[in-house]
Motif scaffolding. Structure first.
Motif, PDB file in Angstrom:
ATOM      1  N   SER A 166      -9.371  -5.339   6.928  1.00 31.96           N
ATOM      2  CA  SER A 166      -9.686  -5.530   5.516  1.00 31.96           C
ATOM      3  C   SER A 166     -11.141  -5.925   5.333  1.00 31.96           C
ATOM      4  N   VAL A 191     -13.150  -2.797   4.608  1.00 30.45           N
ATOM      5  CA  VAL A 191     -12.798  -2.051   3.410  1.00 30.45           C
ATOM      6  C   VAL A 191     -13.733  -2.444   2.280  1.00 30.45           C
ATOM      7  N   TYR A 222      -4.221  -5.929  -5.079  1.00 29.12           N
ATOM      8  CA  TYR A 222      -4.248  -4.582  -4.524  1.00 29.12           C
ATOM      9  C   TYR A 222      -4.569  -3.557  -5.617  1.00 29.12           C
ATOM     10  N   PRO A 231      -6.237   2.533   2.240  1.00 29.74           N
ATOM     11  CA  PRO A 231      -6.746   1.268   2.758  1.00 29.74           C
ATOM     12  C   PRO A 231      -6.430   1.038   4.230  1.00 29.74           C
ATOM     13  N   TYR A 245      -7.837  -1.334  -5.270  1.00 30.54           N
ATOM     14  CA  TYR A 245      -7.648   0.043  -4.814  1.00 30.54           C
ATOM     15  C   TYR A 245      -7.238   1.018  -5.894  1.00 30.54           C
ATOM     16  N   ASP A 259       0.826  -1.206   0.000  1.00 29.87           N
ATOM     17  CA  ASP A 259       0.000   0.000   0.000  1.00 29.87           C
ATOM     18  C   ASP A 259       0.863   1.261   0.000  1.00 29.87           C
ATOM     19  N   ILE A 301      -4.646   5.909  -6.125  1.00 33.23           N
ATOM     20  CA  ILE A 301      -5.387   5.128  -5.140  1.00 33.23           C
ATOM     21  C   ILE A 301      -6.572   5.963  -4.655  1.00 33.23           C
ATOM     22  N   GLU A 302      -7.767   5.367  -4.692  1.00 30.00           N
ATOM     23  CA  GLU A 302      -8.986   6.090  -4.343  1.00 30.00           C
ATOM     24  C   GLU A 302      -9.074   6.441  -2.865  1.00 30.00           C
ATOM     25  N   GLU A 303      -8.596   5.554  -2.003  1.00 28.25           N
ATOM     26  CA  GLU A 303      -8.672   5.811  -0.572  1.00 28.25           C
ATOM     27  C   GLU A 303      -7.478   5.180   0.102  1.00 28.25           C
ATOM     28  N   LEU A 314     -14.392  -3.531  -1.084  1.00 24.45           N
ATOM     29  CA  LEU A 314     -13.546  -4.198  -2.056  1.00 24.45           C
ATOM     30  C   LEU A 314     -14.341  -4.547  -3.293  1.00 24.45           C
TER      31      LEU A 314
END
Length: 182
Positions: free
Chosen positions: A168, A171, A142, A157, A146, A29, A153-155, A173
């Motif tokens: 997780s 999250v 990943y 994680p 994401y 990440d 990357i949108e957010e 997904l």
């Protein structure tokens, strides 16, 4: 009561949907997002990272072979150094890690490795996914889960909206192409 009881000891499990507080997810990440990672020590410390598919295989084997009372180690059976781990994350993310080298953490063990001989003998267990292949698969997951359309990357994680770490399972997904085919 004459119950069959089997205990399983998992060694540093990683893979898609892994715990965001564990090094494999955290490093993938952070390197992907260009955020600093912390390396404690000179990179020689080693862990027995085990890909989730191999752990699932071991669990199924234990269920299929009931014993009166046994404890089995499920792991890869060999260690991977922190330096090699970081190098593989960089290779498969295609990005250079920003590494903050810190002193060893007090109390941290320099080396862990599962002795899987008993599981091999009694369960016919053997880890099949090499560490590099596991990292590659985890990076692919990943990126599918994401990665934003523009490649970002949108957010984050690792963090919830309240600033606390989130698991997780919390999250949002999306399934990868291969998972949708199942």
């Amino acid at each position: 009561y004459q119950l069959n009881v089997t205990g399983l000891r998992f060694f540093t499990v990683f893979g898609p949907r892994g715990r965001p507080d564990m090094a494999p997810f955290k490093f993938i990440d952070r390197v992907s997002r260009g955020i600093e990672i912390q390396q404690f020590g000179d990179g020689s410390s080693s862990r027995d990272y085990t890909y989730i598919d191999d752990i699932v295989d071991g669990v199924v084997r234990a269920l299929d072979r009931p014993y009166n009372y046994q404890i089995f180690n499920l792991g890869k059976g060999s260690g991977t150094s922190l330096k090699e781990f970081i190098d593989l994350v960089q290779k498969h993310t295609g990005k250079e890690a920003i590494i903050n080298v810190l002193p060893d953490q007090p109390g941290d063990v320099p080396y862990t490795c599962a002795d899987v001989r008993k599981a091999a003998r009694m369960l016919e267990y053997k880890a099949k996914v090499p560490f590099e292949e596991g990292i590659k698969r985890t990076v692919e997951w990943y990126n599918a889960a994401y990665g934003a359309k523009d490649g970002g990357i949108e957010e984050c994680p690792e963090m919830g909206v309240d600033g606390f770490s989130k698991s997780s399972s919390a999250v949002k997904l999306s399934l990868t192409r291969d998972e949708k085919a199942l």
